[in-house]
Design a protein around this motif. Structure first.
Motif, short mmCIF file in Angstrom:
data_model
loop_
_atom_site.label_atom_id
_atom_site.label_comp_id
_atom_site.label_asym_id
_atom_site.label_seq_id
_atom_site.Cartn_x
_atom_site.Cartn_y
_atom_site.Cartn_z
N CYS A 249 -6.25 -2.97 -3.32
CA CYS A 249 -5.36 -3.30 -2.20
C CYS A 249 -3.94 -3.39 -2.72
N LEU A 256 -5.10 0.18 1.33
CA LEU A 256 -6.19 0.29 0.37
C LEU A 256 -6.00 1.49 -0.54
N GLY A 349 -6.25 -3.77 4.46
CA GLY A 349 -6.83 -3.07 3.33
C GLY A 349 -8.16 -3.65 2.88
#
Length: 473
Positions: A249, A256, A349
Motif C-alpha cells: 500500500c 495498492l 488500497g
C-alpha cells in the motif's frame, strides 16, 4: 508592502506542498480556518469532524494544529489516537454519521511533502462545489488573517481500527481465502497500513512475511509509492521464497501494489481489469466508471458483459461521485485506486489488496495464469504515462495551443474521436489512444498512451511528444 500571493491551493486531491517552503503551521492554520468557515456557513457544525494523519514528519503536530483551530471555532472535534489510513478515516466519517473530516497526508509524495485533504459528510473525495468555496474562504483569510484557536483538552480521541477491520471482514469472502492457504509478502512502505493489513491477513488465515512495518518519516529515503521500482525487492523475494503474491500500500493506504507469483509487477490498469472481470463473472449487477486516463480494456470487459462504462476527468473525486450517485459496481483509475460498491466511496488500497486475494482464491489459479487468461480473452495492453515539466503559468497556454494543432491522424491511424473532458484525448481507429492533460497537483504536463503492443505505443507517444513541443512554443 506587497502582499504575497496565496500559496494554498486545493488541486486534484487537496493541498500538498513541501514542509520547508509553503506547508507550514502558519499556512495550515489559515487552511483550517477556511475549512471551519465553510463548515459553519453551510451548517455542517453539529455532528463533529474527524481528523486523521499519516506517518510523515510533523503529521501529528499538523493534525493537532487543525484540531485547535476547529475547537476555537466551536466545532466538535474527534482526533484519531494514532496515525490512520485515509480509507479508515473516511469509513469513520460514514460510520459515525459526522459532518466531515480532515486528513493530514501527502499520500505517495516524497517525504519532504505534507498535505491536507477535506472529506465532506458524504464520505468521499470533495468535489469542486466544496473545495471552491473553501478556497474562497482561505483567500479572504490570507488577505486578512483572523484565526481562532482553542485547547486540545476539548478534543476527543478515538480509535476506529477495530470497527473498520470488522466491517471489511464482514464484506470480504473470507472463507475462500482461508481455505486456499495463500502465502504472501506484504510491504507496508512505512505507511499507515502497517498494522491493518497484517491483522486482516492473520484473521483470514494467510501466511505472511511483512516488511517496513515500522515508523520512518523518511520512508527509507524514497517515496511511499507502491511502484515497480519501489517493489523490486518484494519481487525478488517472491521468486526466491516462492510466495504466491506480493502486496503493498502507499503511505496513506488508498493505493495498492501487486506482484504476481512469477515476480511480475502488475500495473494498476491490469489490476482494475482483473477485478472488474472477477466481479462481473460472479454475476454481480452494475456498471463501471473509469477516468479518462485509464485503460480501455475496461470498456471491452464491460461490453462483453453488456455493462455501461462512464468516463470522468482524472481524480478519485469524480469516480466517487459516480459511484455514489449511480450506485455503480466498481470504479478505478490508472494511478492505483479503486472504489467498490459494497465498501466506501473512497479509494482503499487495503480493501483492494484483499479483493485480489479473494479473486485468486476463487479461481484457484496463480495470479500469473489469471492475468494470462485476461489477455487471451480481451487482448494485451501496453500503457505508458510520461511527465513533462511545465510551469504552472504556462499550462493553460499550452493547452490552448493544442486546439490550434489538433491532429487528424496519429502514427498513421485516423483519429475517430477527440474528447476534451480533461485535456485532449485522441481515440484512434484501432482502439489505441493518446491523452495530453495538465497535472492538477504538480507543475507538469502529462502524456498518456495505450496500444496493443510496444511498437505501436512508442510510435503514438513520439507523435504525442511532438504535439507537446509545438504547444509549448
Amino acid at each position: 508592502m506587497i502582499k504575497m500571493k496565496c500559496v494554498i491551493s486545493f488541486g486534484t486531491d487537496g493541498w500538498r506542498s513541501t514542509m520547508d517552503t509553503d506547508f507550514t503551521v502558519q499556512n495550515l492554520a489559515i487552511a483550517a480556518q477556511g475549512i471551519a468557515n465553510y463548515l459553519k456557513s453551510h451548517q455542517y457544525d453539529k455532528k463533529g469532524i474527524l481528523i486523521g494523519y499519516d506517518t510523515r514528519k510533523n503529521s501529528q503536530l499538523f493534525a493537532e494544529e487543525v484540531a485547535k483551530v476547529f475547537v476555537g471555532n466551536g466545532l466538535k472535534v474527534i482526533l484519531t489516537d494514532t496515525d490512520a489510513p485515509i480509507p479508515v478515516v473516511t469509513f469513520g466519517i460514514s460510520d459515525k454519521g459526522l459532518d466531515g473530516g480532515v486528513m493530514i497526508t501527502a499520500s505517495h509524495n516524497p517525504p519532504e511533502y505534507n498535505g491536507i485533504k477535506f472529506i465532506p459528510y458524504y464520505a468521499s473525495p470533495a468535489l469542486p462545489d466544496v473545495t471552491d468555496p473553501i478556497m474562497d474562504e482561505i483567500e479572504k483569510i490570507w488577505e486578512k488573517p483572523t484565526i481562532k484557536k482553542g485547547a486540545l483538552e476539548h478534543v476527543e480521541k478515538v480509535n476506529i481500527k477495530q470497527r473498520y477491520i470488522d466491517h471489511v471482514f464482514n464484506i470480504i469472502n473470507g472463507e475462500n481465502i482461508k481455505n486456499t492457504g495463500l502465502n504472501v509478502i506484504f510491504d507496508a512502505l512505512y505507511g499507515t497500513a502497517r498494522t491493518y493489513m497484517p491483522e486482516l491477513l492473520k484473521k483470514l488465515g494467510v501466511k505472511m512475511e511483512v516488511r517496513h512495518d515500522y515508523l520512518d518519516p523518511s520512508f527509507g529515503g524514497a517515496s511511499p509509492n507502491p511502484s515497480k521500482a519501489n517493489l523490486r525487492e518484494v519481487s525478488e523475494t517472491v521468486l526466491e521464497k516462492g510466495f504466491d503474491l506480493g502486496l503493498a500500500c502507499d503511505g496513506d493506504a488508498d493505493r495498492l501494489g501487486v506482484i504476481d507469483d512469477k515476480g511480475n509487477f502488475l500495473h494498476a490498469n491490469i489490476l482494475f481489469a482483473l477485478l472488474l472481470e472477477y466481479e462481473l463473472s460472479q454475476g454481480k449487477d452494475g456498471d463501471v466508471v473509469r477516468t479518462v486516463g485509464t485503460t480501455h480494456m475496461i470498456d471491452r470487459i464491460a461490453e462483453a458483459h453488456t455493462r455501461t462504462v462512464y468516463e470522468t476527468p482524472v481524480g478519485a473525486k469524480y469516480i466517487g461521485q459516480y459511484m455514489r450517485e449511480k450506485k455503480l459496481l466498481i470504479g478505478g483509475e490508472e494511478s492505483g485506486g479503486m472504489i467498490f460498491r459494497e465498501h466506501i466511496a473512497e479509494k482503499d488500497g487495503i480493501f483492494a489488496n484483499l479483493k485480489i486475494l479473494e479473486m485468486v482464491s476463487y479461481y484457484q489459479k496463480p495470479l500469473s495464469e489469471i492475468t494470462a487468461d485476461l489477455f487471451k480473452n480481451y487482448g494485451d495492453i501496453k500503457f505508458t504515462l510520461i511527465n513533462f515539466p511545465c510551469k504552472e503559468e504556462n499550462k493553460e497556454k499550452a493547452m490552448k495551443n493544442i486546439v490550434k494543432i489538433l491532429p487528424k491522424t496519429v502514427s498513421g491511424k485516423i483519429v475517430i474521436k477527440t474528447t476534451e473532458l480533461d485535456g485532449f484525448k485522441f481515440v484512434l481507429e484501432d482502439g489505441s489512444w493518446l491523452l495530453i492533460r495538465p497535472s492538477g497537483t504538480e507543475p507538469l504536463l502529462r502524456l498518456y498512451g495505450e496500444a496493443g503492443n510496444e511498437k505501436e505505443l512508442t510510435a503514438i507517444l513520439e507523435e504525442g511528444k511532438i504535439l507537446l513541443e509545438q504547444a509549448q512554443k
